[in-house]
Motif scaffolding. Structure first.
Motif, PDB file in Angstrom:
ATOM      1  N   TYR A   1       0.850  -1.203   0.000  1.00 21.30           N
ATOM      2  CA  TYR A   1       0.000   0.000   0.000  1.00 21.30           C
ATOM      3  C   TYR A   1       0.881   1.247   0.000  1.00 21.30           C
ATOM      4  O   TYR A   1       1.366   1.638  -1.039  1.00 21.30           O
ATOM      5  CB  TYR A   1      -0.957  -0.041   1.203  1.00 21.30           C
ATOM      6  N   ASN A   2       1.082   1.815   1.177  1.00 22.73           N
ATOM      7  CA  ASN A   2       1.906   3.023   1.280  1.00 22.73           C
ATOM      8  C   ASN A   2       2.339   3.198   2.737  1.00 22.73           C
ATOM      9  O   ASN A   2       1.870   2.471   3.624  1.00 22.73           O
ATOM     10  CB  ASN A   2       1.120   4.254   0.800  1.00 22.73           C
ATOM     11  N   ALA A   3       3.194   4.189   2.982  1.00 24.60           N
ATOM     12  CA  ALA A   3       3.756   4.374   4.327  1.00 24.60           C
ATOM     13  C   ALA A   3       2.667   4.757   5.331  1.00 24.60           C
ATOM     14  O   ALA A   3       2.686   4.320   6.490  1.00 24.60           O
ATOM     15  CB  ALA A   3       4.836   5.442   4.293  1.00 24.60           C
ATOM     16  N   GLU A   4       1.704   5.541   4.895  1.00 24.62           N
ATOM     17  CA  GLU A   4       0.641   5.991   5.805  1.00 24.62           C
ATOM     18  C   GLU A   4      -0.155   4.783   6.328  1.00 24.62           C
ATOM     19  O   GLU A   4      -0.446   4.668   7.528  1.00 24.62           O
ATOM     20  CB  GLU A   4      -0.273   6.938   5.033  1.00 24.62           C
ATOM     21  N   THR A   5      -0.494   3.902   5.422  1.00 29.14           N
ATOM     22  CA  THR A   5      -1.254   2.700   5.812  1.00 29.14           C
ATOM     23  C   THR A   5      -0.413   1.830   6.739  1.00 29.14           C
ATOM     24  O   THR A   5      -0.888   1.365   7.780  1.00 29.14           O
ATOM     25  CB  THR A   5      -1.650   1.895   4.556  1.00 29.14           C
ATOM     26  N   ALA A   6       0.847   1.644   6.378  1.00 27.43           N
ATOM     27  CA  ALA A   6       1.733   0.805   7.201  1.00 27.43           C
ATOM     28  C   ALA A   6       1.872   1.386   8.603  1.00 27.43           C
ATOM     29  O   ALA A   6       1.895   0.646   9.593  1.00 27.43           O
ATOM     30  CB  ALA A   6       3.099   0.692   6.537  1.00 27.43           C
ATOM     31  N   ASN A   7       1.915   2.712   8.694  1.00 30.57           N
ATOM     32  CA  ASN A   7       2.067   3.344  10.009  1.00 30.57           C
ATOM     33  C   ASN A   7       0.794   3.288  10.835  1.00 30.57           C
ATOM     34  O   ASN A   7       0.829   3.402  12.056  1.00 30.57           O
ATOM     35  CB  ASN A   7       2.491   4.810   9.863  1.00 30.57           C
ATOM     36  N   ALA A   8      -0.338   3.123  10.177  1.00 32.23           N
ATOM     37  CA  ALA A   8      -1.617   3.114  10.901  1.00 32.23           C
ATOM     38  C   ALA A   8      -1.966   1.732  11.460  1.00 32.23           C
ATOM     39  O   ALA A   8      -2.635   1.625  12.491  1.00 32.23           O
ATOM     40  CB  ALA A   8      -2.731   3.579   9.964  1.00 32.23           C
ATOM     41  N   VAL A   9      -1.528   0.691  10.789  1.00 30.51           N
ATOM     42  CA  VAL A   9      -1.930  -0.671  11.200  1.00 30.51           C
ATOM     43  C   VAL A   9      -1.303  -1.026  12.547  1.00 30.51           C
ATOM     44  O   VAL A   9      -0.117  -0.798  12.769  1.00 30.51           O
ATOM     45  CB  VAL A   9      -1.459  -1.708  10.155  1.00 30.51           C
ATOM     46  N   ARG A  10      -2.128  -1.607  13.416  1.00 30.54           N
ATOM     47  CA  ARG A  10      -1.586  -2.029  14.701  1.00 30.54           C
ATOM     48  C   ARG A  10      -1.141  -3.495  14.626  1.00 30.54           C
ATOM     49  O   ARG A  10      -1.864  -4.338  14.124  1.00 30.54           O
ATOM     50  CB  ARG A  10      -2.618  -1.822  15.803  1.00 30.54           C
TER      51      ARG A  10
END
Ligand SMILES: O=C[C@H](O)COP(=O)(O)O
Length: 253
Positions: free
Chosen positions: A198-207
């Motif tokens: 996906y992208n960095a934003e999605t990766a940073n949001a997932v717990r």
């Protein structure tokens, strides 16, 4: 900053009475859910009652598995629509015990994730390697494959709200925990897979939770690591005192 999430997985433990006593014992003592999400995944038989008993508190109730079809001739199974009809908030999908004893495949897990999302149930998607895979140095390859298969066909906005649980199979119920650094490295590798998909934003949001012999005496170190956002806990989630200790540690992490 990702909010930590502590999910108890009671597996096939506790009588009905013990389950209600547990919820009664913890529900007034939970840390604020501004700081930590508290979840208990109970035997399916108890779910509607526990949802009602916990309804005035911030304790969320989850299931330990489900089918991907909404209804049908699947004796003994429970559907996403049925879980939603009793207001279950979370479901564990792809636990290694389901994969091993009930032949749950990556393909079925992917369908179950879609079904959970369709019913606004948050999936806790499990992945993890065997001892042989760890010793062969293929841990990251194994979990990457499991995560890619589970997430196939979802949009970034859907993925952001999912929870991933990294559980090395050799650490489950054995008293052996991955070191906090090893667990963090694999959780970081999972985050990298999500960024690649996906992208960095999605990766940073997932717990991303760690699971496998998490106890009150190792939770703090695990949660101090960059990529570990909580825990999926078996044995130590069965007693109110240890469950509350884990939540307090997460609230103060
Ligand atoms: O779902 C929970 C895990 O299987 C970990 O169980 P455990 O904390 O008893 O090792």
């Amino acid at each position: 900053m990702r909010k930590p999430i502590i999910a108890g997985n009671w597996k096939m433990f506790k009588t009905f009475e013990e389950a209600i006593q547990f919820v009664d014992a913890v529900q007034d003592k939970l840390p604020s859910n501004d700081k930590v999400d508290a979840v208990v995944c109970a035997p399916a038989l108890y779910l509607p009652t526990l949802v009602q008993v916990a309804s005035e508190s911030e304790l969320a109730i989850g299931a330990q598995t489900m089918h991907y079809e909404n209804e049908g001739a699947f004796t003994g199974e429970i559907s996403p629509a049925q879980l939603a009809s009793v207001e279950v908030d979370y479901v564990i999908l792809g636990h290694s015990e389901r994969r091993e004893y009930y032949n749950e495949t990556d393909e079925a897990i992917n369908k179950k994730v879609a079904a959970a999302l369709a019913h606004n149930i948050v999936p806790i998607i499990c992945c993890g390697e065997t001892l042989e895979e760890r010793e062969a140095g293929t841990t990251e390859q194994k979990v990457a494959g499991q995560i890619k298969a589970a997430l196939a066909r979802f949009e970034a906005q859907q993925v952001e709200h999912m929870v991933i649980a990294y559980e090395p199979i050799w650490a489950i119920g054995t008293g052996k925990t991955a070191t906090a650094d090893d667990a963090n490295q694999v959780c970081g590798a999972i985050r990298a897979v999500i960024e690649e998909l996906y992208n960095a934003e999605t990766a940073n949001a997932v717990r991303i939770q760690y699971g496998g012999s998490v106890k009150p005496d190792n939770i703090q170190e695990l949660l101090s690591k960059e990529h570990i956002d909580g825990a999926l806990v078996g044995g130590a989630s069965l007693q109110p005192e240890s469950y509350l200790t884990l939540l307090e540690a997460a609230a103060n992490a």
